[in-house]
Design a protein around this motif. Structure first.
Motif, mmCIF file in Angstrom:
data_model
loop_
_atom_site.group_PDB
_atom_site.id
_atom_site.type_symbol
_atom_site.label_atom_id
_atom_site.label_comp_id
_atom_site.label_asym_id
_atom_site.label_seq_id
_atom_site.Cartn_x
_atom_site.Cartn_y
_atom_site.Cartn_z
ATOM 1 N N TRP A 187 0.798 -1.222 0.000
ATOM 2 C CA TRP A 187 0.000 0.000 0.000
ATOM 3 C C TRP A 187 0.831 1.272 0.000
ATOM 4 O O TRP A 187 0.382 2.311 -0.446
ATOM 5 N N ARG A 188 2.026 1.216 0.515
ATOM 6 C CA ARG A 188 2.821 2.433 0.649
ATOM 7 C C ARG A 188 3.900 2.480 -0.425
ATOM 8 O O ARG A 188 4.837 1.719 -0.411
ATOM 9 N N GLN A 189 3.762 3.384 -1.375
ATOM 10 C CA GLN A 189 4.697 3.495 -2.477
ATOM 11 C C GLN A 189 5.578 4.723 -2.348
ATOM 12 O O GLN A 189 6.337 5.045 -3.245
ATOM 13 N N LYS A 190 5.479 5.413 -1.246
ATOM 14 C CA LYS A 190 6.263 6.620 -1.063
ATOM 15 C C LYS A 190 7.156 6.462 0.159
ATOM 16 O O LYS A 190 6.898 5.655 1.039
ATOM 17 N N ALA A 191 8.196 7.240 0.171
ATOM 18 C CA ALA A 191 9.150 7.230 1.272
ATOM 19 C C ALA A 191 9.244 8.638 1.839
ATOM 20 O O ALA A 191 8.921 9.610 1.172
ATOM 21 N N VAL A 192 9.695 8.735 3.066
ATOM 22 C CA VAL A 192 9.874 10.038 3.684
ATOM 23 C C VAL A 192 11.359 10.396 3.604
ATOM 24 O O VAL A 192 12.225 9.544 3.765
ATOM 25 N N TYR A 193 11.643 11.661 3.288
ATOM 26 C CA TYR A 193 13.009 12.126 3.093
ATOM 27 C C TYR A 193 13.200 13.452 3.813
ATOM 28 O O TYR A 193 12.345 14.336 3.746
ATOM 29 N N VAL A 194 14.326 13.596 4.497
ATOM 30 C CA VAL A 194 14.675 14.852 5.158
ATOM 31 C C VAL A 194 15.793 15.518 4.370
ATOM 32 O O VAL A 194 16.847 14.922 4.150
#
Length: 108
Positions: A14-21
């Motif tokens: 379900w999750r195709q995105k990642a978090v980036y700083v």
């Protein structure tokens, strides 16, 4: 094998995105690490936020950290772009922020 974004570390299918700083923009306020403490941590050398676990917290907590970041340095990115962004970040020159004395620790 090419990554698809459906890997378990990104929340399965379900999750195709990642978090980036974007660490060059981060001011080390620590808010994200308090809101989503299983996703973000403040790295000790430069005092900036970094993602430690893509699937560490529910998406709503990560989104709260993103929405309340005072310098807008946290972003959802396509998982396929994450490696490119992290590689580019590894060549950045950063100045310590956030923790008092961080520059002195680096000089030792």
């Amino acid at each position: 094998m090419e990554r698809t974004g459906f890997e378990p570390e990104l929340g399965g299918q379900w999750r195709q995105k990642a978090v980036y700083v974007d660490e060059a923009v981060c001011i080390g306020c620590k808010h994200c690490a308090h809101v989503a403490r299983n996703t973000f941590y403040i790295e000790p050398d430069y005092g900036r936020s970094r993602v430690v676990n893509q699937d560490g917290d529910p998406e709503y907590l990560i989104q709260e950290a993103i929405d309340t970041c005072p310098v807008d340095c946290i972003h959802w990115v396509n998982y396929r772009d994450l490696h490119r962004l992290e590689t580019a970040r590894s060549h950045q020159q950063l100045v310590p922020v956030g923790f008092p004395g961080a520059a002195q620790r680096r000089a030792v």
